[in-house]
Design a protein around this motif. Structure first.
Motif, PDB file in Angstrom:
ATOM      1  N   PRO B 283       3.548  -0.495  -2.129  1.00 55.51           N
ATOM      2  CA  PRO B 283       3.154   0.472  -2.211  1.00 55.51           C
ATOM      3  C   PRO B 283       2.017   0.819  -1.259  1.00 55.51           C
ATOM      4  O   PRO B 283       1.493   1.836  -0.733  1.00 55.51           O
ATOM      5  CB  PRO B 283       2.688   0.673  -3.642  1.00 55.51           C
ATOM      6  N   THR B 284       1.210  -0.375  -1.054  1.00 57.86           N
ATOM      7  CA  THR B 284      -0.028  -0.320  -0.089  1.00 57.86           C
ATOM      8  C   THR B 284       0.114  -0.020   1.198  1.00 57.86           C
ATOM      9  O   THR B 284      -0.325   0.795   1.753  1.00 57.86           O
ATOM     10  CB  THR B 284      -0.827  -1.628  -0.198  1.00 57.86           C
ATOM     11  N   ASP B 285       1.312  -0.790   1.740  1.00 59.28           N
ATOM     12  CA  ASP B 285       1.745  -0.633   3.129  1.00 59.28           C
ATOM     13  C   ASP B 285       2.267   0.768   3.265  1.00 59.28           C
ATOM     14  O   ASP B 285       2.025   1.510   4.513  1.00 59.28           O
ATOM     15  CB  ASP B 285       2.982  -1.409   3.450  1.00 59.28           C
ATOM     16  N   GLY B 287       1.447   3.685   1.502  1.00 59.63           N
ATOM     17  CA  GLY B 287       0.306   4.451   1.438  1.00 59.63           C
ATOM     18  C   GLY B 287      -0.363   4.606   2.747  1.00 59.63           C
ATOM     19  O   GLY B 287      -1.008   5.620   3.315  1.00 59.63           O
ATOM     20  N   LYS B 288      -0.483   3.549   3.407  1.00 59.01           N
ATOM     21  CA  LYS B 288      -1.246   3.306   4.735  1.00 59.01           C
ATOM     22  C   LYS B 288      -0.785   4.074   5.692  1.00 59.01           C
ATOM     23  O   LYS B 288      -1.363   4.711   6.510  1.00 59.01           O
ATOM     24  CB  LYS B 288      -1.319   1.794   5.096  1.00 59.01           C
TER      25      LYS B 288
END
Lengths: 299, 299
Positions: B283-285, B287-288
């Motif tokens: 999810p972080t990747d 979102g980035k």
């Protein structure tokens, strides 16, 4: 701020789809100065032969383009002839006659100042460099080029890249110049050659912009009926640099918007042979396409 | 809302640049279900042979993909082998063995309901139609296809286009299906065939979306190191439809965002052979990259 443009004025003969146009007004200086004139005062430096129609000079003047730098020389105007494939993706140059351009060494007219922004439209890098040295520009300097110069005048071009701020070229040319297929890598290689900002034009797919501060994906304005792509890249550059020449200090937002205007002006050019559709595009048409591009990309 | 996907599970052998990978996990069902599973519960319908590795089934299950519709049949799993050109723009299929797919007539598992959204990933239109009739879907129905089916199963495909809501295909396929080179015209022709929404995928240039309400230029997420483009289109579709399946009522904003996620998921897939990079994207990747795409396009 004024924008000085050096580029070609030419008679183009274009065969596209099932139609042809013979000896119509063309050349990188023509397309770039007409689109730039929508935003700023333009000084055009170029050369034509005695066969060049006076009404074209008047056309430039009515757009506020100062043509005192357009020399009329004994001989014939530059001519170019090309045929596009049926999908308008590739073209074959059938004939080029440099004519008066061959020996052209321009005199900088009085209207041009070293405080002008400078656009070195697509011509021989030797000539671009000549202007650069004669004018001693101190503001924004942009340059366009093409495969012929990358192949045949690489040395001059590489020297020039150290002196300019923005290089505009298409994807195939970026690959040819750098040997990098990936366009991020190609842009990065170009920036290592000395040019801070790079615009890679991709025709119907829009363009990519790379700078030290940010990158930008320039969306294409979707055109339903493409008639003749000739000059779309020169028009893009003119629109971009004309817009930037309205600004004393250029922000990132200005750069983004200038690229959008580049895309919009290019979309007018492809809708007709020559400069017909570009000339007809008024502020309302331009504003409409700006809004459409916003709607096409906002999420 | 659940998303039911029918698509292929395959062993792919891929030659790209200077490297090759043999018998890696591939197939349209694989890429689409893995990317869709980032957003919604997925029911996968497919078939494999006895040689299919049990750990792949477990891999799907750990992503929340219900595999009760994946039949294990006597025989061999579908295999595909291809070689890309050095620029990764074109590929040549070297070998295809449908194997267990040849006679596959799926049984709809109990987990699948006519209230699921349905994605008919890229497989034989006869099989897509079979599922359609067996499942009687009442919600959103999307379909992907390719040149082989456009050429060889045009009749079935055209019938299917009247029943579905979204068709996804690439630019060359849109031209092949309609005979229109201009993509706006091609999309318009497809919509006249009965499908309300069309996604035209353009590889490194992003995608275009057309619907009755609005059009959208889907920007590419710029990837520096492309390793293997296989499955990028299936991944795009899975990401898009997974995202849409989180919504009970789909707004224009949802559609725009779903396309952005499609672009993002596709960008992970091309960064490795097979599903390796896609599986690693958390999810972080995601979102980035969403934020990056905003910055790459806002003006």
């Amino acid at each position: 701020m004024n924008l000085t443009i050096i580029g070609s004025l030419a008679f183009d003969t274009v065969h596209a789809k099932d139609a042809s146009r013979r000896r119509i007004l063309g050349g990188s200086g023509t397309y770039a100065s007409i689109s730039a004139s929508a935003f700023s005062k333009v000084n055009l430096i170029s050369v034509v032969g005695e066969d060049f129609d006076r009404r074209y000079i008047e056309l430039f003047e009515t757009r506020g383009i100062n043509t005192s730098g357009v020399e009329v020389k004994k001989g014939k105007t530059f001519t170019w002839e090309a045929r596009y494939d049926k999908d308008l993706c590739h073209r074959k140059t059938l004939a080029v006659s440099l004519n008066v351009f061959e020996t052209f060494r321009p005199i900088i007219p009085k209207c041009v100042s070293s405080d002008d922004n400078l656009f070195l439209a697509n011509i021989d890098p030797d000539l671009q460099d000549w202007i650069f040295r004669a004018m001693k520009p101190s503001k924004l300097i942009a340059c366009d080029t093409m495969d012929v110069w990358i192949n045949n005048k690489r040395g001059t071009l590489l020297k020039l890249l150290k002196k300019i701020h923005i290089l505009l070229l298409n994807d195939e040319e970026a690959r040819l110049l750098t040997g990098e297929h990936n366009l991020i890598e190609a842009a990065s290689a170009i920036r290592k050659l000395g040019t801070k900002m790079v615009v890679i034009k991709k025709g119907e797919h829009g363009a990519l912009f790379f700078s030290p501060g940010f990158s930008f994906v320039v969306p294409p304005y979707l055109v339903k009926s493409v008639i003749d792509p000739t000059g779309a890249g020169d028009t893009f550059a003119g629109g971009m640099l004309g817009y930037l020449s309205r600004k004393n200090k250029i922000t990132d937002t200005d750069l983004r918007r200038s690229l959008i205007y580049g895309s919009i002006f290019g979309s007018f050019t492809v809708e007709s042979f020559g400069v017909d559709a570009l000339l007809k595009a008024g502020p309302t048409d331009i504003g409409k396409r700006y809004k459409t591009l916003k709607a096409l990309t906002l999420f």
